[in-house]
Design a protein around this motif. Structure first.
Motif, PDB file in Angstrom:
ATOM      1  N   GLY A 179       6.169  22.305   4.253  1.00  0.00           N
ATOM      2  CA  GLY A 179       6.825  22.888   3.086  1.00  0.00           C
ATOM      3  C   GLY A 179       7.882  23.876   3.545  1.00  0.00           C
ATOM      4  O   GLY A 179       8.555  23.657   4.551  1.00  0.00           O
ATOM      5  N   ASP A 180       8.015  24.981   2.845  1.00  0.00           N
ATOM      6  CA  ASP A 180       9.065  25.947   3.147  1.00  0.00           C
ATOM      7  C   ASP A 180       8.715  26.790   4.374  1.00  0.00           C
ATOM      8  O   ASP A 180       7.644  27.392   4.428  1.00  0.00           O
ATOM      9  CB  ASP A 180       9.302  26.860   1.943  1.00  0.00           C
ATOM     10  CG  ASP A 180      10.492  27.777   2.168  1.00  0.00           C
ATOM     11  OD1 ASP A 180      11.565  27.272   2.553  1.00  0.00           O
ATOM     12  OD2 ASP A 180      10.332  29.002   1.998  1.00  0.00           O
ATOM     13  N   VAL A 181       9.618  26.807   5.350  1.00  0.00           N
ATOM     14  CA  VAL A 181       9.457  27.624   6.559  1.00  0.00           C
ATOM     15  C   VAL A 181      10.651  28.568   6.642  1.00  0.00           C
ATOM     16  O   VAL A 181      11.763  28.138   6.945  1.00  0.00           O
ATOM     17  CB  VAL A 181       9.392  26.745   7.828  1.00  0.00           C
ATOM     18  CG1 VAL A 181       9.314  27.624   9.081  1.00  0.00           C
ATOM     19  CG2 VAL A 181       8.219  25.784   7.761  1.00  0.00           C
ATOM     20  N   ASP A 220       9.430  32.946  11.014  1.00  0.00           N
ATOM     21  CA  ASP A 220       8.363  31.966  10.862  1.00  0.00           C
ATOM     22  C   ASP A 220       8.708  30.694  11.637  1.00  0.00           C
ATOM     23  O   ASP A 220       7.827  30.064  12.213  1.00  0.00           O
ATOM     24  CB  ASP A 220       8.160  31.624   9.384  1.00  0.00           C
ATOM     25  CG  ASP A 220       7.468  32.744   8.621  1.00  0.00           C
ATOM     26  OD1 ASP A 220       7.334  33.857   9.166  1.00  0.00           O
ATOM     27  OD2 ASP A 220       7.061  32.503   7.482  1.00  0.00           O
ATOM     28  N   LEU A 221       9.986  30.333  11.647  1.00  0.00           N
ATOM     29  CA  LEU A 221      10.406  29.125  12.352  1.00  0.00           C
ATOM     30  C   LEU A 221      10.085  29.234  13.837  1.00  0.00           C
ATOM     31  O   LEU A 221       9.591  28.285  14.445  1.00  0.00           O
ATOM     32  CB  LEU A 221      11.899  28.868  12.138  1.00  0.00           C
ATOM     33  CG  LEU A 221      12.478  27.655  12.867  1.00  0.00           C
ATOM     34  CD1 LEU A 221      11.759  26.375  12.467  1.00  0.00           C
ATOM     35  CD2 LEU A 221      13.969  27.544  12.596  1.00  0.00           C
ATOM     36  N   ASP A 222      10.360  30.388  14.448  1.00  0.00           N
ATOM     37  CA  ASP A 222      10.035  30.577  15.867  1.00  0.00           C
ATOM     38  C   ASP A 222       8.541  30.366  16.106  1.00  0.00           C
ATOM     39  O   ASP A 222       8.134  29.723  17.071  1.00  0.00           O
ATOM     40  CB  ASP A 222      10.420  31.987  16.339  1.00  0.00           C
ATOM     41  CG  ASP A 222      11.921  32.213  16.336  1.00  0.00           C
ATOM     42  OD1 ASP A 222      12.677  31.234  16.504  1.00  0.00           O
ATOM     43  OD2 ASP A 222      12.337  33.374  16.164  1.00  0.00           O
ATOM     44  N   GLU A 243      16.742  16.138   9.763  1.00  0.00           N
ATOM     45  CA  GLU A 243      17.377  16.531  11.017  1.00  0.00           C
ATOM     46  C   GLU A 243      16.302  17.074  11.949  1.00  0.00           C
ATOM     47  O   GLU A 243      15.380  17.752  11.501  1.00  0.00           O
ATOM     48  CB  GLU A 243      18.392  17.641  10.794  1.00  0.00           C
ATOM     49  CG  GLU A 243      19.495  17.332   9.798  1.00  0.00           C
ATOM     50  CD  GLU A 243      20.224  18.608   9.413  1.00  0.00           C
ATOM     51  OE1 GLU A 243      21.048  19.069  10.224  1.00  0.00           O
ATOM     52  OE2 GLU A 243      19.950  19.139   8.324  1.00  0.00           O
ATOM     53  N   THR A 244      16.451  16.798  13.237  1.00  0.00           N
ATOM     54  CA  THR A 244      15.509  17.332  14.216  1.00  0.00           C
ATOM     55  C   THR A 244      15.866  18.781  14.539  1.00  0.00           C
ATOM     56  O   THR A 244      16.994  19.077  14.902  1.00  0.00           O
ATOM     57  CB  THR A 244      15.518  16.490  15.511  1.00  0.00           C
ATOM     58  OG1 THR A 244      15.089  15.159  15.183  1.00  0.00           O
ATOM     59  CG2 THR A 244      14.600  17.067  16.566  1.00  0.00           C
ATOM     60  N   VAL A 245      14.886  19.671  14.400  1.00  0.00           N
ATOM     61  CA  VAL A 245      15.057  21.083  14.725  1.00  0.00           C
ATOM     62  C   VAL A 245      14.643  21.325  16.166  1.00  0.00           C
ATOM     63  O   VAL A 245      15.294  22.049  16.916  1.00  0.00           O
ATOM     64  CB  VAL A 245      14.204  21.975  13.778  1.00  0.00           C
ATOM     65  CG1 VAL A 245      14.266  23.437  14.184  1.00  0.00           C
ATOM     66  CG2 VAL A 245      14.630  21.784  12.339  1.00  0.00           C
ATOM     67  N   GLU A 246      13.528  20.699  16.577  1.00  0.00           N
ATOM     68  CA  GLU A 246      13.006  20.866  17.941  1.00  0.00           C
ATOM     69  C   GLU A 246      12.228  19.621  18.296  1.00  0.00           C
ATOM     70  O   GLU A 246      11.627  18.977  17.438  1.00  0.00           O
ATOM     71  CB  GLU A 246      12.079  22.081  17.984  1.00  0.00           C
ATOM     72  CG  GLU A 246      11.715  22.566  19.357  1.00  0.00           C
ATOM     73  CD  GLU A 246      12.822  23.335  20.068  1.00  0.00           C
ATOM     74  OE1 GLU A 246      12.884  23.257  21.301  1.00  0.00           O
ATOM     75  OE2 GLU A 246      13.623  24.003  19.383  1.00  0.00           O
ATOM     76  N   SER A 247      12.252  19.269  19.582  1.00  0.00           N
ATOM     77  CA  SER A 247      11.531  18.105  20.073  1.00  0.00           C
ATOM     78  C   SER A 247      10.527  18.541  21.129  1.00  0.00           C
ATOM     79  O   SER A 247      10.825  19.409  21.967  1.00  0.00           O
ATOM     80  CB  SER A 247      12.516  17.097  20.675  1.00  0.00           C
ATOM     81  OG  SER A 247      11.865  15.918  21.040  1.00  0.00           O
ATOM     82  N   PHE A 248       9.323  17.971  21.081  1.00  0.00           N
ATOM     83  CA  PHE A 248       8.246  18.329  22.001  1.00  0.00           C
ATOM     84  C   PHE A 248       7.819  17.083  22.757  1.00  0.00           C
ATOM     85  O   PHE A 248       7.079  16.236  22.220  1.00  0.00           O
ATOM     86  CB  PHE A 248       7.050  18.906  21.223  1.00  0.00           C
ATOM     87  CG  PHE A 248       7.439  19.970  20.233  1.00  0.00           C
ATOM     88  CD1 PHE A 248       7.727  21.252  20.635  1.00  0.00           C
ATOM     89  CD2 PHE A 248       7.535  19.663  18.884  1.00  0.00           C
ATOM     90  CE1 PHE A 248       8.100  22.236  19.728  1.00  0.00           C
ATOM     91  CE2 PHE A 248       7.902  20.622  17.957  1.00  0.00           C
ATOM     92  CZ  PHE A 248       8.187  21.917  18.375  1.00  0.00           C
TER      93      PHE A 248
END
Length: 195
Positions: free
Chosen positions: A46-48, A61-63, A186-191
């Motif tokens: 949901g909302d971050v 919160d995103l970090d 959209e990709t924010v971060e990839s693990f």
């Protein structure tokens, strides 16, 4: 921002996703997903808040969500694996259809392990856990009304719906932006998975 953790399907499976959706086109009341954006959702957050929404300063919160995702994927210790996409199903049931999906055969156990770790970490941050058991799937369509219910039920019973297989090499944190023509991801971060 609206965010979720997912495994993206490769774009070379998009044509096959579209073919499977084609078997459902006669069903009225369905809104189809974009085959180019096909994915397996592991955890919807949901909302971050990303810091900019609060004027910045300190860890957002995103970090914290990115760090939780990184730690969860590392701790799951899942190596790259093959996932197969096949079969049709519906949520919450074939009698009351809200979502039509393609299922996951091979790779279900690995996806479930990744999802459990991510959910545990994000729940500790205050995000709500899913209110149902995790069923790995690729959403094909959403049903707005029941006009095409019979056609969908028949397709679930009889369609081959073998989309294909692919190698899962990473989990991604995705941003979902709602537009008039549907959501854009959209990709924010990839693990990356363990290798």
């Amino acid at each position: 921002m609206r965010a979720f953790f997912a495994v993206d399907l490769p774009t070379d499976l998009a044509d096959r996703i579209a073919e499977v959706q084609g078997e459902l086109r006669a069903a009225e009341g369905l809104r189809f997903t974009d085959p180019e954006q096909a994915h397996i959702t592991l955890e919807f957050l949901g909302d971050v808040p990303d810091g900019s929404e609060r004027g910045g300063g300190g860890e957002s919160d995103l970090d914290a969500v990115i760090e939780a995702g990184r730690e969860a994927v590392q701790e799951a210790d899942v190596e790259p694996f093959i996932a197969s996409v096949r079969g049709l199903g519906a949520f919450p049931s074939t009698e009351y259809i809200r979502v039509v999906w393609a299922g996951i055969g091979d790779g279900s156990a690995e996806l479930t392990r990744l999802q459990a770790g991510i959910e545990s970490r994000t729940t500790a941050l205050g995000y709500e856990p899913d209110d149902h058991e995790f069923t790995p799937h690729v959403t094909l369509a959403r049903m707005d009304d029941a006009r095409g219910k019979g056609i969908v039920q028949e397709a679930i019973r009889t369609a081959e719906a073998d989309v294909g297989s692919f190698t899962v090499e990473a989990v991604r944190l995705k941003r979902s932006t709602l537009t008039e023509s549907g959501p854009v991801y959209e990709t924010v971060e990839s693990f990356p998975l363990s290798s």
